[in-house]
Design a protein around this motif. Structure first.
Motif, PDB file in Angstrom:
ATOM      1  N   MET A  16       0.984  -1.323   0.280  1.00 19.19           N
ATOM      2  CA  MET A  16       0.051  -0.073  -0.084  1.00 19.19           C
ATOM      3  C   MET A  16       0.868   1.252   0.094  1.00 19.19           C
ATOM      4  O   MET A  16       0.777   2.088  -0.613  1.00 19.19           O
ATOM      5  N   MET A  17       2.014   1.149   0.651  1.00 19.58           N
ATOM      6  CA  MET A  17       2.867   2.344   0.940  1.00 19.58           C
ATOM      7  C   MET A  17       3.645   2.634  -0.455  1.00 19.58           C
ATOM      8  O   MET A  17       3.673   3.604  -0.614  1.00 19.58           O
ATOM      9  N   LEU A  18       4.036   1.514  -0.929  1.00 16.22           N
ATOM     10  CA  LEU A  18       4.855   1.359  -2.164  1.00 16.22           C
ATOM     11  C   LEU A  18       3.747   2.177  -3.039  1.00 16.22           C
ATOM     12  O   LEU A  18       4.263   2.838  -4.139  1.00 16.22           O
ATOM     13  N   ALA A  19       2.681   1.728  -3.485  1.00 18.38           N
ATOM     14  CA  ALA A  19       1.627   2.318  -4.437  1.00 18.38           C
ATOM     15  C   ALA A  19       1.726   3.677  -4.189  1.00 18.38           C
ATOM     16  O   ALA A  19       1.485   4.549  -5.156  1.00 18.38           O
ATOM     17  N   TRP A  20       1.347   4.181  -2.942  1.00 18.31           N
ATOM     18  CA  TRP A  20       1.294   5.459  -2.646  1.00 18.31           C
ATOM     19  C   TRP A  20       2.376   6.541  -3.402  1.00 18.31           C
ATOM     20  O   TRP A  20       2.284   7.397  -3.759  1.00 18.31           O
ATOM     21  N   CYS A  21       3.691   5.749  -3.159  1.00 19.11           N
ATOM     22  CA  CYS A  21       4.863   6.485  -3.494  1.00 19.11           C
ATOM     23  C   CYS A  21       4.880   6.554  -4.953  1.00 19.11           C
ATOM     24  O   CYS A  21       5.428   7.465  -5.718  1.00 19.11           O
ATOM     25  N   LEU A  22       4.684   5.595  -5.516  1.00 12.20           N
ATOM     26  CA  LEU A  22       4.549   5.437  -7.236  1.00 12.20           C
ATOM     27  C   LEU A  22       3.558   6.534  -7.633  1.00 12.20           C
ATOM     28  O   LEU A  22       3.629   7.304  -8.809  1.00 12.20           O
ATOM     29  N   VAL A  23       2.334   6.609  -6.926  1.00  6.55           N
ATOM     30  CA  VAL A  23       1.331   7.617  -7.285  1.00  6.55           C
ATOM     31  C   VAL A  23       1.827   9.021  -7.102  1.00  6.55           C
ATOM     32  O   VAL A  23       1.796   9.864  -8.114  1.00  6.55           O
ATOM     33  N   ARG A  24       2.844   9.323  -5.959  1.00  8.05           N
ATOM     34  CA  ARG A  24       3.437  10.656  -5.992  1.00  8.05           C
ATOM     35  C   ARG A  24       4.588  10.810  -6.812  1.00  8.05           C
ATOM     36  O   ARG A  24       5.439  11.670  -6.787  1.00  8.05           O
ATOM     37  N   THR A  51       8.578   7.514   3.780  1.00  6.61           N
ATOM     38  CA  THR A  51       7.581   6.546   3.229  1.00  6.61           C
ATOM     39  C   THR A  51       8.171   5.389   2.344  1.00  6.61           C
ATOM     40  O   THR A  51       7.884   4.518   2.450  1.00  6.61           O
ATOM     41  N   VAL A  52       8.888   5.795   1.470  1.00  7.95           N
ATOM     42  CA  VAL A  52       9.728   4.624   0.658  1.00  7.95           C
ATOM     43  C   VAL A  52      10.563   3.923   1.455  1.00  7.95           C
ATOM     44  O   VAL A  52      10.452   2.488   1.247  1.00  7.95           O
ATOM     45  N   THR A  53      11.243   4.410   2.579  1.00 10.66           N
ATOM     46  CA  THR A  53      12.016   3.545   3.334  1.00 10.66           C
ATOM     47  C   THR A  53      11.397   2.546   4.095  1.00 10.66           C
ATOM     48  O   THR A  53      11.458   1.482   4.048  1.00 10.66           O
TER      49      THR A  53
END
Length: 319
Positions: A54-62, A192-194
């Motif tokens: 979920m966090m990785l997907a959010w980072c990709l969106v950003r 977030t990425v970390t």
């Protein structure tokens, strides 16, 4: 001349500490609900894979740089140490030791932070308030669980002996070591990425344990009641995404010793939730333990606050 670092918002620090203190303290309650229906290693895999993705997907969106090789490597190491070995040992040991004994040894983490944080040895060991605060905080945790520990020692629950206790101490030390590794290998990526890669590394690491333990063969997702799935969702969203991300960010902006005080506050929150929601009673000794723990955290934070303020004044006068 290097540009000055952007000052960190005091409000953000307070919110992050509150999140780590309160949310992580509440996870004991929700883990107990979830693990009653979902096998432990499978629960760890579900929790950290879901939160990491979920966090990785959010980072990709950003449109963040999520595939930085150095970030992935360092985050995987720290995530493996903290979330898989540290948490994994706790999960395994709780099958053999009472939760009160587990809570005591997990609460030794702040002491491990001081012992393992070599770059800060001079600062930490020269601060009487910090050392005294750590010691009385640990004593407060012992008081908090004194009656349960006494009952466990004189009962039949402690059968695993020194082996399980040694493993738990290793888990506490590994969590502290992984946290310090995360602090000193931050890189240029966002928190977030970390955090996303740390959780994904742990989630992947939990999978072989689930296979070896033959958890999948006996698991029926349809038979798991709604409250267990809701508890798991809480662990994913609040325990991992909110709580762990706040923890990793605090390691960047505050001293590891100060951040490690979560180890004393979490049992306090767990006991209070047990009294409010599970109908558990609280004794005079436990109230005394609570007061001592909160006093120790205040002492440690006050010491670090004074040190930060003094350093700021020195930098200002030199500038």
């Amino acid at each position: 001349m290097t540009p000055a670092a952007k000052p960190v918002s005091s409000v953000a620090v307070i919110v992050a500490f509150a999140t780590v203190y309160i949310v992580w303290g509440s996870t004991y309650f929700f883990i107990r609900i979830a693990v009653h229906e979902i096998p432990p290693f499978l629960l760890g895999a579900i929790r950290f894979m879901a939160s990491g993705l979920m966090m990785l997907a959010w980072c990709l969106v950003r449109k963040e740089d999520v595939f930085n090789r150095k970030t992935v490597l360092h985050a995987s190491v720290s995530g493996f140490l903290m979330l898989f070995i540290g948490n994994g040992i706790v999960i395994w040991v709780e099958q053999h030791l009472p939760s009160a004994l587990v809570a005591i040894l997990v609460s030794a983490a702040p002491l491990w932070f001081v012992l393992l944080d070599k770059p800060k040895w001079r600062e930490n060991f020269s601060s009487r308030n910090t050392i005294f605060g750590l010691l009385i905080g640990f004593a407060g945790v012992i008081l908090l669980f004194y009656e349960k520990i006494t009952a466990a020692i004189h009962g039949d629950a402690v059968q695993a002996g020194a082996g399980a206790l040694a493993l738990l101490m290793l888990g506490s030390a590994t969590w502290a070591g992984g946290s310090l590794y995360s602090k000193y290998h931050q890189g240029d990526s966002s928190t977030t990425v970390t955090s996303a890669w740390q959780m994904l590394a742990a989630g992947i690491a939990f999978m072989p344990g689930s296979v070896i333990g033959k958890e999948l063969g006996s698991f029926n997702a349809a038979a798991v009641p709604a409250d267990a799935w809701l508890a798991t969702a809480y662990l994913v969203v609040f325990g991992s995404i909110a709580g762990f991300s706040a923890y990793v960010w605090l390691l960047k902006v505050r001293s590891a010793t100060q951040v490690s005080t979560y180890g004393y506050v979490n049992p306090v929150v767990a006991v209070i939730l047990g009294v409010v929601f599970a109908g558990e009673s609280i004794t005079v000794i436990q109230v005394l333990g609570l007061a001592i723990i909160l006093g120790s955290v205040l002492l440690i934070n006050l010491s670090k606050y004074r040190g930060t303020k003094k350093a700021a004044k020195t930098q200002l006068s030199n500038g």
